[in-house]
Design a protein around this motif. Structure first.
Motif: not given
Length: 249
Positions: A211, A213, A224
């Motif tokens: 993940r 961001k 993330a």
């Protein structure tokens, strides 16, 4: 539509790639604690200007730097700054591109700043290894998924995370051309590879989850979970003799 290059066009891209490789070597020789990413950005700008080339990234969709510099948990697209000073123990990912005689080249490296842990060095090594596994599959008659699967297998075998929201791409007169090249086994169009295709293969790997961001500046992409990330990229042409890395000596 995938853009197939002629041998003459690949020869021009080879010149762009060699120039970019030499520029990257010049930059990496200056990476050490106490150097700012802004200083590295200026090294590249001057090198390419002296060579009669243009930085691909400068102004691309509004990007303000000549190169992307992403530190530690930064995956890609970090903006160079004189306020960002490299420290012992950092890992630095540098992504850069050049336009020479109208033809693009693109490459990235992740390197240690001073002393790093064995785990972080393994991250850098596995990311590089996964690139070469994928590049070996860039052969006439294979399919795009063969590249993606080979990259994925190396990363998963080492229990590392694969960034899935960002992918490789075709390249030529434009920085981003078809096809997109995921670093994992995907569903969807899976074209057969042909002589004359030129691809930017670029695994992005993490020590944690897959993940990511986007940060407040709208450019820098981080993991993330705050885990370290690495990036390795070259421009690769599919030739009658197999894959050729154009961003090479």
């Amino acid at each position: 539509m995938i853009n197939i290059k002629s041998p003459q066009e690949i020869a021009l891209m080879r010149e762009s790639g060699r120039l970019l490789y030499n520029c990257m070597q010049e930059l990496l020789a200056q990476v050490r604690p106490g150097v700012s990413t802004g200083q590295l950005d200026r090294i590249v700008a001057q090198y390419l200007e002296d060579a009669g080339a243009i930085p691909s990234f400068k102004g691309y969709q509004g990007f303000p730097g000549n190169i992307c510099t992403s530190v530690n948990d930064g995956v890609v697209h970090g903006i160079p700054s004189d306020k960002e000073i490299l420290k012992d123990g950092d890992i630095l990912s540098v992504d850069m591109g050049a336009i020479l005689s109208g033809w693009q080249s693109d490459m990235a490296r992740t390197v240690a700043v001073g002393d790093i842990t064995p785990t972080e060095q393994k991250l850098i090594d596995v990311t590089r290894e996964s690139f070469f596994a994928g590049a070996k599959q860039a052969r006439e008659g294979n399919r795009l998924k063969d590249i993606s699967r080979a990259v994925e297998e190396v990363i998963l075998a080492n229990d590392m995370g694969i960034v899935r929201e960002l992918v490789g791409h075709g390249i030529g007169r434009e920085m981003h051309e078809s096809p997109e090249i995921p670093n994992y086994t995907f569903r969807g169009p899976n074209p057969r590879l042909e002589v004359g295709m030129v691809l930017a293969i670029e695994p992005m790997v993490t020590l944690g989850s897959d993940r990511i961001k986007w940060t407040d500046d709208g450019w820098l992409v981080k993991t993330a979970d705050g885990s370290m990330a690495a990036h390795y990229e070259n421009t690769v042409a599919i030739t009658e003799n197999g894959p050729e890395i154009l961003t090479a000596p």
